[in-house]
Design an enzyme around this catalytic site. Structure first.
Site, PDB file in Angstrom:
ATOM      1  N   ASP A 158       0.812  -1.215   0.000  1.00 37.79           N
ATOM      2  CA  ASP A 158       0.000   0.000   0.000  1.00 37.79           C
ATOM      3  C   ASP A 158       0.848   1.270   0.000  1.00 37.79           C
ATOM      4  OD1 ASP A 158       0.880  -0.566   2.583  1.00 37.79           O
ATOM      5  OD2 ASP A 158      -1.104  -1.027   3.344  1.00 37.79           O
ATOM      6  N   ASN A 214      -7.924  -3.355  14.043  1.00 38.18           N
ATOM      7  CA  ASN A 214      -9.305  -3.663  13.635  1.00 38.18           C
ATOM      8  C   ASN A 214      -9.345  -4.834  12.650  1.00 38.18           C
ATOM      9  OD1 ASN A 214      -8.288  -2.549  11.302  1.00 38.18           O
ATOM     10  ND2 ASN A 214      -9.706  -0.813  11.218  1.00 38.18           N
ATOM     11  N   HIS A 228      -7.410  -5.079   9.900  1.00 36.28           N
ATOM     12  CA  HIS A 228      -7.087  -4.802   8.492  1.00 36.28           C
ATOM     13  C   HIS A 228      -5.773  -5.468   8.106  1.00 36.28           C
ATOM     14  CE1 HIS A 228      -5.080  -0.795   9.821  1.00 36.28           C
ATOM     15  NE2 HIS A 228      -4.098  -1.560   9.368  1.00 36.28           N
ATOM     16  N   GLU A 259      -9.684  -2.307   4.886  1.00 34.35           N
ATOM     17  CA  GLU A 259     -10.360  -1.981   6.138  1.00 34.35           C
ATOM     18  C   GLU A 259     -11.636  -2.816   6.286  1.00 34.35           C
ATOM     19  OE1 GLU A 259      -8.899  -0.314   8.332  1.00 34.35           O
ATOM     20  OE2 GLU A 259      -8.522   1.776   7.839  1.00 34.35           O
TER      21      GLU A 259
END
Ligand code: F6R
Length: 254
Positions: free
Chosen positions: A67, A136, A138, A143
């Site tokens: 990313d 979370n 990811h 996400e």
């Protein structure tokens, strides 16, 4: 799935570096999928040390990162281009033309996503994908959402991810809200996946990754379906894992 349970961050970094080294030694022209963030920093440092001692050679290795923030140029110290140069590329003999990251400055979002998917395709896929884990769940910047994303896409980062990443920025207001990320399909197509996890803050996400329902609301849960995942996690990250939770016997604890 194999889990290497280690004591702390240092042991995690060394064990993970051993696994990456084995890949590079066994297939000197391998494609490494790379992650950024604080978790792999120690792993990259160890690889640099072993390269400098003459134990590793990256001359034929190719890399593709997961990313990049949208709107940050490679010269920006918070960009993932800059991170990779600082933490790994400048300390090993990988060729610059063999390293790939999404172009955060691309104006045409769709064209950049297509270009990046083609980069991965042209390389013939990823041999070993290194992943960190978001609090979370990811992976890359995939996400929690309603559907697993397939290819490279531009993501609106969640507030929790922006808050978690603010620690890397002088001014928290400057954390970009958008990032390019490879999709879940690209991650799942890697031949082997190495997930590195450290710290209490990841314990809940790691438990859901291993034992939760496979659900795009916890993107890392998809890893349960990959045939060759190695997890190197420290005691704090493993603090919510009870070996008896593994009813299917799919997990091999090392
Ligand atoms: C970064 C990336 C992210 C991080 C995750 C964990 O390239 O893909 O998924 O791996 O946000 O970050 P750290 O390691 O900083 O806790």
């Amino acid at each position: 799935m194999r889990i290497y349970a280690v004591k702390n961050y240092e042991e995690m970094s060394r064990k993970a570096a051993n696994i990456v080294s084995a890949q590079v030694i066994l297939k000197p022209d391998c494609v490494l999928g790379l992650a950024t963030g604080s978790t792999p920093e120690g792993l990259y440092k160890q690889l640099k040390d072993w390269y400098q001692k003459g134990d590793l050679d990256f001359a034929q290795v190719k890399s593709v990162n997961l990313d990049e923030y949208r709107g940050l140029s490679p010269e920006n110290e918070q960009s993932y281009h800059y991170y990779m140069k600082k933490h790994l590329f400048s300390g090993i003999n990988i060729k610059a033309e063999n390293t790939h990251l999404p172009n955060g400055m691309a104006e045409d979002e769709a064209a950049e996503c297509m270009r990046y998917d083609n980069v991965v395709k042209r390389m013939g896929g990823v041999d070993l994908q290194i992943l960190g884990l978001g609090g979370n769940g990811h992976i890359g910047f995939n996400e929690p959402c309603e559907n697993f994303a397939k290819g490279t896409h531009c993501v609106h980062l969640t507030e929790s991810t922006i808050a978690a990443n603010a620690r890397f920025f002088d001014d928290p207001e400057k954390v970009p809200e958008y990032a390019f990320s490879v999709g879940i399909r690209t991650i799942m197509m890697a031949k082997k996946i190495l997930l590195v996890v450290s710290g209490k803050g990841k314990a809940d996400a790691l438990h859901k990754t291993l034992f939760g329902p496979i659900n795009p609301r916890v993107p890392s849960s998809i890893l349960q379906l990959h045939p060759d995942v190695i997890i190197v996690a420290d005691e704090e990250a493993l603090s919510q894992i009870d070996r008896s939770d593994d009813k299917s016997g799919d997990i091999y604890f090392c």
